[in-house]
Design a protein around this motif. Structure first.
Motif, short mmCIF file in Angstrom:
data_model
loop_
_atom_site.label_atom_id
_atom_site.label_comp_id
_atom_site.label_asym_id
_atom_site.label_seq_id
_atom_site.Cartn_x
_atom_site.Cartn_y
_atom_site.Cartn_z
N ALA A 184 0.85 -1.19 0.00
CA ALA A 184 0.00 0.00 0.00
C ALA A 184 0.89 1.24 0.00
O ALA A 184 1.85 1.33 0.78
N VAL A 185 0.56 2.20 -0.86
CA VAL A 185 1.35 3.42 -0.99
C VAL A 185 0.39 4.59 -1.18
O VAL A 185 -0.61 4.48 -1.89
N ASP A 186 0.72 5.72 -0.56
CA ASP A 186 -0.05 6.95 -0.74
C ASP A 186 0.75 7.95 -1.55
O ASP A 186 1.97 8.06 -1.39
N ARG A 187 0.04 8.68 -2.40
CA ARG A 187 0.70 9.77 -3.11
C ARG A 187 0.82 10.97 -2.18
O ARG A 187 -0.18 11.43 -1.63
N LEU A 188 2.02 11.47 -2.00
CA LEU A 188 2.25 12.61 -1.13
C LEU A 188 3.41 13.43 -1.67
O LEU A 188 4.52 12.91 -1.86
N ASN A 189 3.14 14.69 -1.94
CA ASN A 189 4.17 15.64 -2.33
C ASN A 189 4.50 16.46 -1.10
O ASN A 189 3.67 17.23 -0.61
N ALA A 190 5.70 16.30 -0.58
CA ALA A 190 6.06 16.93 0.69
C ALA A 190 6.00 18.45 0.62
O ALA A 190 5.78 19.11 1.64
N LEU A 191 6.17 19.02 -0.56
CA LEU A 191 6.17 20.47 -0.69
C LEU A 191 4.76 21.06 -0.66
O LEU A 191 4.57 22.20 -0.23
N THR A 192 3.77 20.30 -1.11
CA THR A 192 2.44 20.87 -1.28
C THR A 192 1.36 20.20 -0.45
O THR A 192 0.28 20.77 -0.28
N ASP A 193 1.60 19.01 0.08
CA ASP A 193 0.55 18.25 0.77
C ASP A 193 0.77 18.25 2.28
O ASP A 193 1.90 18.37 2.77
#
Length: 293
Positions: A184-193
């Motif tokens: 299981a993996v989540d999409r996460l952009n550390a700069l914007t999320d």
């Protein structure tokens, strides 16, 4: 200022609380309802704020006026809706407004196009030196947010040692790769999320080196709100660089000196417990263990 170059306009949401601005800004503009947020941002950047009441009623016309005034410069505009996901940098090319890719977006694109080549280019084993630092502060069963899981190699070792890992990445190709392996993996952009949480720790191996200095400060502040322990690895050196090594596609790297790295960690709510060095294939690395101050 180069009057032959178009202005770069950084569009931010009107309710912005903090923003990573990685280049020199000439001025901040805001509509009437965004004036308070614009004032805070302008003060932090050390530039003037101009409130434009017509900005939300006539966004295209007002943005064009701002662009004409600031050719060759970068300005920030709050509260304009051009139908883009914010933050976004735009330029007017004569055929309308064009979104300009950031350095980080160019880097993410390289990983999207060459994820398999990247997996083949890195050592197969996990970064045990970094995981050992985590184990100094967090015991088995601790919930760990991994930023930039990539191929998933570190997550496997973290789980083998008893940690509960939330795998995340901003690159869809890596997400698909890990899901194909059954994780299981989540999409996460550390700069914007937002990071969510709370977690017992945040782990980021060779991710922060792609963020510009204001962007990393923003990420560190978000991390401090989500976990009491932070472990990460980044490159030692001076300045910034673009490189196409290994992937034959450009990636942007930001290098750090020890004093500057300690300073940004302290300023964003962290206390450095360990800062070790290690020799990598292309230079020296910092391995950092920090706790929330």
């Amino acid at each position: 200022m180069n009057l032959m170059c178009p202005a770069r306009i950084l569009l931010l949401p009107g309710d912005v609380q903090e923003a990573a601005v990685g280049e020199r800004v000439a001025q901040v503009y805001a509509g009437t309802f965004e004036a308070a947020a614009g004032s805070r941002l302008a003060e932090r950047l050390g530039v003037r704020l101009t409130v434009v009441p017509e900005l939300t009623q006539r966004p295209d016309e007002e943005l064009q006026s701002i662009a004409d005034l600031h050719r060759g410069e970068t300005v920030v505009v709050l509260g304009v809706d051009l139908g883009l996901k914010l933050p976004a940098t735009v330029e007017h090319t004569g055929d309308g407004w064009t979104r300009v890719a950031t350095d980080n977006e160019v880097t993410l694109s390289a990983y999207e196009l060459a994820a398999e080549k990247f997996r083949d280019s890195i050592p197969p084993g996990a970064n045990d030196q970094l995981i050992d630092l985590l184990a100094e502060r967090v015991g088995p069963g601790g919930r760990v947010l991994e930023i930039g899981s990539g191929t998933g190699r570190d997550a496997l070792e973290l789980e083998r040692r008893g940690f509960v890992v939330r795998r995340t990445d901003a690159t869809q190709a890596f997400i698909d790769m890990m899901r194909a392996d059954g994780y299981a993996v989540d999409r996460l952009n550390a700069l914007t999320d937002d990071f969510g949480g709370p977690y017992d720790a945040i782990f980021a191996n060779a991710v922060f080196l792609h963020f510009d200095r204001p962007g990393l400060a923003q990420v560190l502040r978000k991390a401090a709100r989500s976990a009491p322990v932070l472990v990460f690895a980044t490159r030692e050196g001076k300045g910034e660089e673009w490189s196409d090594r290994n992937l034959d596609l450009p990636r942007h790297f930001v290098l750090w000196q020890e004093d500057a790295l300690r300073e940004v960690l302290t300023a964003t709510g962290w206390e450095v417990q360990r800062l070790d060095r290690g020799q990598g294939k292309f230079g020296m690395w910092f391995y950092v263990l920090a706790t929330r101050a």
